[in-house]
Design a protein around this motif. Structure first.
Motif, PDB file in Angstrom:
ATOM      1  N   GLU A 198      19.278  -2.249  18.761  1.00  0.00           N
ATOM      2  CA  GLU A 198      20.131  -1.969  17.601  1.00  0.00           C
ATOM      3  C   GLU A 198      19.479  -2.468  16.301  1.00  0.00           C
ATOM      4  O   GLU A 198      19.525  -1.784  15.277  1.00  0.00           O
ATOM      5  CB  GLU A 198      21.497  -2.619  17.785  1.00  0.00           C
ATOM      6  CG  GLU A 198      22.448  -2.399  16.620  1.00  0.00           C
ATOM      7  CD  GLU A 198      23.765  -3.134  16.794  1.00  0.00           C
ATOM      8  OE1 GLU A 198      24.563  -3.133  15.845  1.00  0.00           O
ATOM      9  OE2 GLU A 198      23.988  -3.723  17.877  1.00  0.00           O
ATOM     10  N   GLU A 199      18.870  -3.657  16.359  1.00  0.00           N
ATOM     11  CA  GLU A 199      18.215  -4.205  15.169  1.00  0.00           C
ATOM     12  C   GLU A 199      16.977  -3.398  14.811  1.00  0.00           C
ATOM     13  O   GLU A 199      16.679  -3.199  13.629  1.00  0.00           O
ATOM     14  CB  GLU A 199      17.862  -5.673  15.403  1.00  0.00           C
ATOM     15  CG  GLU A 199      19.082  -6.569  15.565  1.00  0.00           C
ATOM     16  CD  GLU A 199      18.712  -8.022  15.788  1.00  0.00           C
ATOM     17  OE1 GLU A 199      17.505  -8.357  15.742  1.00  0.00           O
ATOM     18  OE2 GLU A 199      19.633  -8.840  16.017  1.00  0.00           O
ATOM     19  N   HIS A 200      16.252  -2.940  15.825  1.00  0.00           N
ATOM     20  CA  HIS A 200      15.074  -2.114  15.566  1.00  0.00           C
ATOM     21  C   HIS A 200      15.472  -0.792  14.909  1.00  0.00           C
ATOM     22  O   HIS A 200      14.832  -0.335  13.949  1.00  0.00           O
ATOM     23  CB  HIS A 200      14.314  -1.854  16.871  1.00  0.00           C
ATOM     24  CG  HIS A 200      13.019  -1.138  16.666  1.00  0.00           C
ATOM     25  ND1 HIS A 200      12.692   0.019  17.335  1.00  0.00           N
ATOM     26  CD2 HIS A 200      11.969  -1.409  15.842  1.00  0.00           C
ATOM     27  CE1 HIS A 200      11.503   0.438  16.949  1.00  0.00           C
ATOM     28  NE2 HIS A 200      11.040  -0.415  16.048  1.00  0.00           N
ATOM     29  N   ARG A 201      16.525  -0.177  15.398  1.00  0.00           N
ATOM     30  CA  ARG A 201      16.993   1.078  14.801  1.00  0.00           C
ATOM     31  C   ARG A 201      17.453   0.853  13.363  1.00  0.00           C
ATOM     32  O   ARG A 201      17.239   1.702  12.489  1.00  0.00           O
ATOM     33  CB  ARG A 201      18.144   1.661  15.629  1.00  0.00           C
ATOM     34  CG  ARG A 201      17.711   2.294  16.942  1.00  0.00           C
ATOM     35  CD  ARG A 201      18.805   3.214  17.487  1.00  0.00           C
ATOM     36  NE  ARG A 201      20.060   2.490  17.686  1.00  0.00           N
ATOM     37  CZ  ARG A 201      20.420   1.914  18.821  1.00  0.00           C
ATOM     38  NH1 ARG A 201      19.604   1.963  19.873  1.00  0.00           N
ATOM     39  NH2 ARG A 201      21.571   1.290  18.932  1.00  0.00           N
ATOM     40  N   ARG A 202      18.083  -0.289  13.117  1.00  0.00           N
ATOM     41  CA  ARG A 202      18.545  -0.593  11.758  1.00  0.00           C
ATOM     42  C   ARG A 202      17.366  -0.725  10.796  1.00  0.00           C
ATOM     43  O   ARG A 202      17.428  -0.277   9.646  1.00  0.00           O
ATOM     44  CB  ARG A 202      19.374  -1.872  11.777  1.00  0.00           C
ATOM     45  CG  ARG A 202      20.178  -2.102  10.498  1.00  0.00           C
ATOM     46  CD  ARG A 202      21.043  -3.330  10.617  1.00  0.00           C
ATOM     47  NE  ARG A 202      20.247  -4.539  10.740  1.00  0.00           N
ATOM     48  CZ  ARG A 202      20.444  -5.493  11.631  1.00  0.00           C
ATOM     49  NH1 ARG A 202      21.425  -5.373  12.515  1.00  0.00           N
ATOM     50  NH2 ARG A 202      19.675  -6.563  11.667  1.00  0.00           N
ATOM     51  N   LEU A 203      16.271  -1.358  11.255  1.00  0.00           N
ATOM     52  CA  LEU A 203      15.082  -1.472  10.415  1.00  0.00           C
ATOM     53  C   LEU A 203      14.490  -0.100  10.141  1.00  0.00           C
ATOM     54  O   LEU A 203      14.133   0.215   8.998  1.00  0.00           O
ATOM     55  CB  LEU A 203      14.049  -2.366  11.100  1.00  0.00           C
ATOM     56  CG  LEU A 203      12.686  -2.468  10.395  1.00  0.00           C
ATOM     57  CD1 LEU A 203      12.843  -3.057   8.996  1.00  0.00           C
ATOM     58  CD2 LEU A 203      11.708  -3.295  11.221  1.00  0.00           C
ATOM     59  N   GLU A 204      14.401   0.744  11.173  1.00  0.00           N
ATOM     60  CA  GLU A 204      13.873   2.094  10.975  1.00  0.00           C
ATOM     61  C   GLU A 204      14.692   2.860   9.943  1.00  0.00           C
ATOM     62  O   GLU A 204      14.144   3.555   9.078  1.00  0.00           O
ATOM     63  CB  GLU A 204      13.875   2.845  12.307  1.00  0.00           C
ATOM     64  CG  GLU A 204      12.837   2.370  13.303  1.00  0.00           C
ATOM     65  CD  GLU A 204      12.862   3.181  14.582  1.00  0.00           C
ATOM     66  OE1 GLU A 204      11.782   3.595  15.042  1.00  0.00           O
ATOM     67  OE2 GLU A 204      13.981   3.402  15.116  1.00  0.00           O
ATOM     68  N   LYS A 205      16.003   2.726  10.040  1.00  0.00           N
ATOM     69  CA  LYS A 205      16.888   3.439   9.118  1.00  0.00           C
ATOM     70  C   LYS A 205      16.755   2.918   7.689  1.00  0.00           C
ATOM     71  O   LYS A 205      16.900   3.675   6.726  1.00  0.00           O
ATOM     72  CB  LYS A 205      18.334   3.301   9.590  1.00  0.00           C
ATOM     73  CG  LYS A 205      19.335   4.101   8.775  1.00  0.00           C
ATOM     74  CD  LYS A 205      20.741   3.955   9.339  1.00  0.00           C
ATOM     75  CE  LYS A 205      21.753   4.739   8.511  1.00  0.00           C
ATOM     76  NZ  LYS A 205      23.132   4.599   9.046  1.00  0.00           N
ATOM     77  N   ALA A 206      16.453   1.619   7.550  1.00  0.00           N
ATOM     78  CA  ALA A 206      16.388   1.013   6.219  1.00  0.00           C
ATOM     79  C   ALA A 206      15.168   1.453   5.424  1.00  0.00           C
ATOM     80  O   ALA A 206      15.193   1.480   4.190  1.00  0.00           O
ATOM     81  CB  ALA A 206      16.386  -0.510   6.343  1.00  0.00           C
ATOM     82  N   ILE A 207      14.072   1.802   6.114  1.00  0.00           N
ATOM     83  CA  ILE A 207      12.819   2.117   5.439  1.00  0.00           C
ATOM     84  C   ILE A 207      12.832   3.563   4.949  1.00  0.00           C
ATOM     85  O   ILE A 207      12.983   4.497   5.738  1.00  0.00           O
ATOM     86  CB  ILE A 207      11.613   1.890   6.370  1.00  0.00           C
ATOM     87  CG1 ILE A 207      11.567   0.433   6.834  1.00  0.00           C
ATOM     88  CG2 ILE A 207      10.310   2.253   5.665  1.00  0.00           C
ATOM     89  CD1 ILE A 207      10.523   0.154   7.911  1.00  0.00           C
ATOM     90  N   ASP A 208      12.659   3.738   3.661  1.00  0.00           N
ATOM     91  CA  ASP A 208      12.573   5.074   3.074  1.00  0.00           C
ATOM     92  C   ASP A 208      11.251   5.719   3.512  1.00  0.00           C
ATOM     93  O   ASP A 208      10.180   5.177   3.253  1.00  0.00           O
ATOM     94  CB  ASP A 208      12.628   4.961   1.550  1.00  0.00           C
ATOM     95  CG  ASP A 208      12.519   6.302   0.849  1.00  0.00           C
ATOM     96  OD1 ASP A 208      12.482   7.343   1.538  1.00  0.00           O
ATOM     97  OD2 ASP A 208      12.461   6.314  -0.395  1.00  0.00           O
ATOM     98  N   PRO A 209      11.296   6.890   4.163  1.00  0.00           N
ATOM     99  CA  PRO A 209      10.058   7.499   4.659  1.00  0.00           C
ATOM    100  C   PRO A 209       9.226   8.203   3.596  1.00  0.00           C
ATOM    101  O   PRO A 209       8.108   8.649   3.892  1.00  0.00           O
ATOM    102  CB  PRO A 209      10.570   8.509   5.698  1.00  0.00           C
ATOM    103  CG  PRO A 209      11.927   8.891   5.203  1.00  0.00           C
ATOM    104  CD  PRO A 209      12.495   7.651   4.571  1.00  0.00           C
TER     105      PRO A 209
END
Length: 346
Positions: A198-209
């Motif tokens: 869950e924390e890994h997915r949250r980090l992925e979502k936070a980063i603007d691609p």
């Protein structure tokens, strides 16, 4: 006029260092909200400018990592060359060069973003915390230095500028002075390895691609995995892989072609204070912390990311619980991060 200067300055790579100390050193915190008898904290008591300012990123990181204090809670002096103590306007300008400045790590990283918010909100009383929803008891407990008391105030920390803009926008000086300022300054708390999905997915979502938007990352890890090097490196590599996957850019910084890369700074933990719980004295005491800092510096160099050690700057500083620094120490760390960001193109 201020806005015009800001727009022009965004074209420059960094705030000039040549004349920054030509002006008379001043307590930049004196103009902040709640400064006074009950919160009498001077920037000159935290860092006293002396000598020439470091001219490049690597010498600055070495100087900040290897300096010291002449006594308990004395002003910190970098070794060899000096860092700058930036005003809130200068901090806004530095942060404003990035679409995102993302901190990833534990409570020590959360405290750094808290101190950055003190600077950009110009509030030594409640700048690091969500004071817009405080009751009277919270106002008493989490004021001034106590903002960084983990036991009472840890859940009250500011996690992103978006929260400030939503709940207390008038307190954010950057958008007042610089209407186009829109930096996403945030922390993603990921404290241990293995990293929960869950924390890994949250980090992925936070980063603007968007690869055209400039980003910088500040990482910190160690205590939650008991300073185990292998686990910390696994944590670090997964976070770096996530950054590279999302940004489609390398995290490598050194070398002549580093301008297109994503800058990453690894910050290793504080020294251990006299209130460190006895059960952690061996595995997380000062001998273990120094060894961890040295080994992680070597590993950061192998991965071609930057490293800031904080053992020297914290060994003679107040630590609430033997682990976490007070407002003075965290303001110093925040200024160190700003110095790194300011010199990335140098």
């Amino acid at each position: 006029m201020v806005i015009l200067y800001y727009l022009l300055s965004r074209k420059k790579s960094r705030i000039p260092t040549s004349d920054i100390w030509a002006r008379e050193p001043t307590n930049t915190l004196r103009q902040y909200k709640h400064y006074g008898r009950e919160c009498n904290v001077s920037s000159l008591d935290i860092h006293l400018p002396a000598g020439s300012v470091c001219s490049d990123k690597n010498s600055m990181l070495t100087a900040m990592s290897s300096g010291g204090r002449a006594g308990k809670d004395a002003p910190y002096t970098p070794r060899g060359c000096n860092m700058q103590w930036f005003s809130s306007w200068e901090a806004c300008d530095i942060l404003g060069r990035y679409s995102q400045v993302i901190l990833v790590g534990d409570s020590m990283l959360r405290h750094i973003i808290g101190a950055l918010n003190i600077v950009i909100r110009e509030d030594v009383g409640y700048g690091a915390v969500t004071n817009w929803n405080f009751d009277e008891e919270e106002k008493r407990k989490c004021f001034c230095n106590k903002q960084f008391d983990v036991r009472d105030c840890s859940v009250q920390g500011i996690f992103s500028t978006a929260d400030v803009i939503e709940h207390d926008p008038v307190s954010l000086t950057c958008t007042r002075w610089m209407p186009e300022w829109d930096t996403d300054l945030r922390i993603e708390q990921i404290v241990r390895y293995p990293i929960p999905e869950e924390e890994h997915r949250r980090l992925e979502k936070a980063i603007d691609p968007n690869p055209l938007q400039r980003k910088a990352f500040v990482l910190g890890h160690g205590l939650w995995n008991n300073l185990e090097i292998d686990q910390s490196l696994s944590w670090l590599d997964l976070v770096l892989d996530t950054i590279e996957s999302k940004t489609r850019a390398s995290t490598r910084q050194r070398g002549p072609n580093s301008k297109g890369n994503v800058p990453v700074l690894l910050v290793t933990p504080n020294a251990a204070g006299d209130k460190k719980p006895d059960e952690w004295i061996v595995s997380q005491g000062n001998k273990a912390l120094v060894k961890f800092e040295h080994e992680m510096a070597v590993e950061a160099a192998k991965r071609e990311i930057d490293h800031l050690g904080t053992w020297n700057m914290s060994i003679q500083a107040t630590l609430y619980d033997g682990v976490h620094m007070d407002m003075r120490g965290n303001l110093l760390k925040a200024q160190m991060v700003l110095n790194w960001l300011n010199l990335l193109d140098r």
